[in-house]
Design a protein around this motif. Structure first.
Motif, short mmCIF file in Angstrom:
data_model
loop_
_atom_site.label_atom_id
_atom_site.label_comp_id
_atom_site.label_asym_id
_atom_site.label_seq_id
_atom_site.Cartn_x
_atom_site.Cartn_y
_atom_site.Cartn_z
N UNK A 72 0.85 -1.19 0.00
CA UNK A 72 0.00 0.00 0.00
C UNK A 72 0.88 1.24 0.00
N UNK A 73 0.55 2.19 -0.86
CA UNK A 73 1.26 3.46 -0.84
C UNK A 73 0.30 4.56 -1.26
N UNK A 74 0.54 5.77 -0.77
CA UNK A 74 -0.33 6.90 -1.06
C UNK A 74 0.12 7.68 -2.30
N UNK A 75 1.29 7.31 -2.85
CA UNK A 75 1.87 8.06 -3.96
C UNK A 75 1.81 7.25 -5.25
N UNK A 89 4.66 -8.38 -9.34
CA UNK A 89 4.54 -9.83 -9.42
C UNK A 89 4.67 -10.51 -8.08
N UNK A 90 5.18 -9.77 -7.07
CA UNK A 90 5.35 -10.35 -5.73
C UNK A 90 4.19 -10.05 -4.80
N UNK A 91 3.31 -9.13 -5.18
CA UNK A 91 2.19 -8.78 -4.30
C UNK A 91 1.23 -7.83 -4.98
N UNK A 92 0.05 -7.73 -4.43
CA UNK A 92 -0.95 -6.79 -4.94
C UNK A 92 -0.60 -5.39 -4.49
N UNK A 93 -0.68 -4.42 -5.40
CA UNK A 93 -0.38 -3.03 -5.08
C UNK A 93 -1.68 -2.24 -4.99
N UNK A 94 -1.82 -1.49 -3.91
CA UNK A 94 -3.02 -0.68 -3.70
C UNK A 94 -2.64 0.77 -3.46
N UNK A 95 -3.32 1.68 -4.14
CA UNK A 95 -3.18 3.11 -3.86
C UNK A 95 -4.11 3.42 -2.70
N UNK A 96 -3.54 3.65 -1.53
CA UNK A 96 -4.35 3.88 -0.33
C UNK A 96 -3.50 4.55 0.74
N UNK A 97 -4.18 5.18 1.66
CA UNK A 97 -3.57 5.85 2.80
C UNK A 97 -3.55 4.88 3.97
N UNK A 98 -2.42 4.77 4.67
CA UNK A 98 -2.39 3.86 5.82
C UNK A 98 -3.34 4.31 6.92
N UNK A 99 -3.82 5.54 6.85
CA UNK A 99 -4.79 6.01 7.83
C UNK A 99 -6.18 5.44 7.60
N UNK A 100 -6.43 4.94 6.38
CA UNK A 100 -7.75 4.38 6.03
C UNK A 100 -7.54 3.20 5.10
N UNK A 101 -7.14 2.08 5.68
CA UNK A 101 -6.82 0.91 4.86
C UNK A 101 -8.09 0.20 4.40
N UNK A 102 -8.12 -0.22 3.14
CA UNK A 102 -9.29 -0.93 2.62
C UNK A 102 -9.22 -2.42 2.95
N UNK A 103 -9.02 -2.71 4.24
CA UNK A 103 -8.87 -4.09 4.71
C UNK A 103 -9.77 -4.32 5.92
N UNK A 104 -10.20 -5.57 6.09
CA UNK A 104 -11.04 -5.92 7.22
C UNK A 104 -10.23 -6.03 8.51
N UNK A 105 -10.90 -5.96 9.63
CA UNK A 105 -10.24 -6.09 10.93
C UNK A 105 -9.55 -7.45 11.04
#
Length: 202
Positions: A72-75, A89-105
């Protein structure tokens, strides 16, 4: 928060294109820090503030093909550099802020954060958000490929007592954010603080 995030984006956007070439020898240090997490095959791990994704290959190697790796990175420019380097190829990349992660608890076993802590606009709240997505007993690694003194010298500044990464400051910050520090190393050739997600109090 938006202004703080914009500052971080501007800082890294300006540096994304040549980030890896500026620090070409950091890969072994990233791999060694990942090894300290003790990840197992099948684990789920987040690279928070993944930048150009230098930690993604060792994270993937640690969790194996059955594991989950998310960066996850904001940039956007940093994520684009990660893709150009083939690290998507090693992982899924997400444009997101660590303050509001699109992940479940509680879905993750661990979080890896290279150079993350000094770029968090609201460290306590952001570390709480990282704790939210990690299961109790899961781990957090806060890493930098050089220690505080070496980094300060590189940047032409002095370390002050209010440095967030000083052991007493970081220990207290983590404790107030759902984490318990279990080890701390601040050496010339690495900074690595490991913490464990405390059992939920709610």
């Amino acid at each position: 928060m938006a202004d703080d995030r914009t500052d971080v984006q501007q800082f890294f956007t300006a540096r994304a294109a040549d980030w890896d070439s500026r620090f070409p020898d950091d890969a072994p240090a990233h791999a060694a820090a990942v090894a300290e997490l003790g990840l197992r095959p099948g684990d789920a791990v987040l690279d928070a503030g993944c930048g150009t994704g230098r930690a993604l290959p060792p994270l993937r190697a640690a969790v194996g093909p059955s594991g989950t790796v998310v960066g996850v990175d904001v940039t956007p420019a940093m994520l684009a550099a990660a893709v150009r380097a083939g690290r998507d190829g090693s992982g899924a990349l997400l444009l997101a802020d660590v303050a509001r992660l699109p992940l479940r608890d509680g879905v993750l076993d661990a979080v890896f954060g290279a150079g993350l802590i000094s770029h968090l606009p609201r460290p306590a709240e952001d570390l709480r958000e990282l704790a939210r997505v990690v299961r109790p007993g899961g781990q957090l690694a806060l890493f930098h490929p050089i220690g505080r003194a070496a980094l300060a010298a590189r940047q032409g500044r002095r370390i002050t007592d209010d440095d967030l990464r000083a052991e007493p400051n970081l220990r207290a910050l983590l404790a107030g954010s759902g984490w318990r520090m279990v080890s701390y190393a601040d050496e010339d050739d690495r900074f690595l603080a490991l913490a464990v997600r405390e059992a939920r109090q709610d």
